[in-house]
Design a protein around this motif. Sequence first.
Motif, mmCIF file in Angstrom:
data_model
loop_
_atom_site.group_PDB
_atom_site.id
_atom_site.type_symbol
_atom_site.label_atom_id
_atom_site.label_comp_id
_atom_site.label_asym_id
_atom_site.label_seq_id
_atom_site.Cartn_x
_atom_site.Cartn_y
_atom_site.Cartn_z
ATOM 1 N N LEU A 301 0.815 -1.216 0.000
ATOM 2 C CA LEU A 301 0.000 0.000 0.000
ATOM 3 C C LEU A 301 0.844 1.259 0.000
ATOM 4 C CD1 LEU A 301 -2.937 -0.889 2.408
ATOM 5 C CD2 LEU A 301 -2.918 -0.833 -0.076
ATOM 6 N N ASN A 302 2.156 1.112 0.161
ATOM 7 C CA ASN A 302 3.029 2.281 0.166
ATOM 8 C C ASN A 302 3.453 2.615 -1.265
ATOM 9 O OD1 ASN A 302 4.964 4.195 0.485
ATOM 10 N ND2 ASN A 302 6.012 3.156 2.152
ATOM 11 N N PRO A 303 2.950 3.727 -1.801
ATOM 12 C CA PRO A 303 3.238 4.016 -3.209
ATOM 13 C C PRO A 303 4.718 4.275 -3.466
ATOM 14 C CG PRO A 303 2.158 5.879 -2.160
ATOM 15 C CD PRO A 303 2.138 4.756 -1.166
ATOM 16 N N ARG A 306 6.606 1.110 -4.641
ATOM 17 C CA ARG A 306 6.177 0.411 -5.854
ATOM 18 C C ARG A 306 7.244 0.456 -6.918
ATOM 19 N NH1 ARG A 306 0.126 2.324 -6.587
ATOM 20 N NH2 ARG A 306 -0.693 1.234 -4.797
#
Lengths: 306, 335
Positions: A301-303, A306
């Motif tokens: 969920l941590n952009p 990514r």
Amino acid sequence: MNRMIARVWDSDFCFSFRRSPVALVSALLLLLVVAGAVFSPWLAPHDPSDLASLSVMDSFRPPAFIGGADSGWAWPLGTDDQGRDLLSAIMYGTRISLAVGALAIAFALAVGIATGLVAGYVGGVVDSLLMRIADIQLTFPAILIALLVDGVVRAALPRDVHDRAQVYVLVFAIGIARWPQFARTVRGSTLVERGREYVMAARVIGLPSWRIMLSHILPNVLGPVLVIATLNLGLAILDEATLSFLGVGLPPTQPSLGTLIRIGNDFLFSGEWWITVFPGATLAVLVLSINLLGDWLRDALNPRLR
Amino acid sequence: MPDTPVLQAIGVTRSFDVSKPWLQRTLTRKGRLLLRAVDDINFSIARGSTLSLVGESGCGKSTVARLAVGLYAPSAGQILFEGKALSAARAQPALRRRMNMIFQDPYASLNPRWRVRDIVAEPIRAFALLSSRSAIVERVGALLTQVGLSPADGEKFPHEFSGGQRQRISIARALSSEPAFLVCDEPTSALDVSVQAQILNLMRDLQMRLGLTYLFISHNLAVVRHMSDRLGVMYLGRIVELGPGEAVFRTPRHPYTRLLLEAIPDLAMTGKPRTPVGGEVPSPIDPPPGCSFHPRCPLANARCRIERPAHTLLADPQGEVLVACHAVEEGRHAA
């Protein structure tokens, strides 16, 4: 339809899931345990709540794979002191434990996130007031609240209604004891996010506060909260076991995982190890896979990762 | 009325309560502490022009920027937006959308979890300027093109862009509500020098094409010279000199303005001694009496230490300049 499936399959989220072996294995284990629990009425070999099928003659049968005169594949993991099939009891028990834990955490999340967002965003007197309430709340352990609520409910409701309401009493007691943790985490992150310029940009165009809280701040504070929530799901399941042990949990006709471990603990040193080890292993697998999935979720969920 | 200034500040003051908590105050028997970040400021910005405010850190520039878009309410005085009180103007969406802000830190001013197209479209959705999804997509694409990005960049997240590109996104967002007035709070101070020029040129270009009015806050005089029609120099919450940009740059009158201009690095000056701006900025919690600049001023005398200077209007070939300085008023400074 096919295109939609392809889109989901190709999304960043699914890609990161497919690439992580830990996430895959824990999801598989969790799915196994949860499916066994949810579909227990159809999958379980026996119905442990059906008193007519129980026989004292069947008690303390060892697991089938060990062999011996007493064992048999009708009781794959053996039986407990009442002659209940352990596998069935575990499947039904996991169901109850999961339901109570998940509902309690959902309740604590809803209360904690709402309180934390408002306290952090509005600040001032509102913040002080809400956080003092949270501090006071922290001084009451879940067990005390459960005893209190249970006492009130027991006095107020007739016995049969009370038995049915017991699940909600447990959910309330465990949830209300855990919300301050979420509220504090959310408040802390909200204080940081509130001062950021993207929040100011939203204020300049005149977005109402509730929309800034929900659409700007909430997505940015949710990551740590979700990880805490998964860790707390395990703890909530343990809370429920403790409460059942004290007699303010679920009625003994509906044993949860914790209750099974407690029952088995009495026989651990007299040779009937399976009564406590198998429910314990189920609980460990359940909690561990939830936690590992939570860890993966945090990264996914941590952009920035990514 | 074409003559109405877009933004007008009349005697605007903003104080912040920086006192200790109540219990500590009661125990130590100390009163409330007020910090006057902005002190009795007057200016007006004509349509299509740029007013720049410069000053050292902590002089109240950013507070003025936030006052100008209504993020703070003035403690005293009045701000008028297109002739209406700012709070009343902000209550109407039709007027509120005509002002927007560009922020200093391009890494904090974009929500990291939103896609660029949603960031840029946020004001459009907030003011319901366009209803259909396809129209919004088209408009966002046009805005991104306008600031030198491609419409396809809308699908990305802010962390996929460099600082300069992020500032372009920030500008696109500010432009999406079709504003007439933009407050720029040090929009280039977090960027590389080469990128600074690109962003400033883009902003000038947009100003000419769209007829924008800017309130430009900066501590960089070179940047300000590039941008401003009018220039205000701030010191400790007050405007000490205000006039047409070139007038202030060519013939600085206030001793503080002179010291600031002296401090600009200059290739022609390499190796030559320069007068450093001595001393520290005094604390705005406890400002010096009289002229707040007197402890650092080379021209200060007894009067400066007691009496606070009022603004004097001086003529200049470029227009009129307002200066708050006893030395200038008395002609003590060597011109």
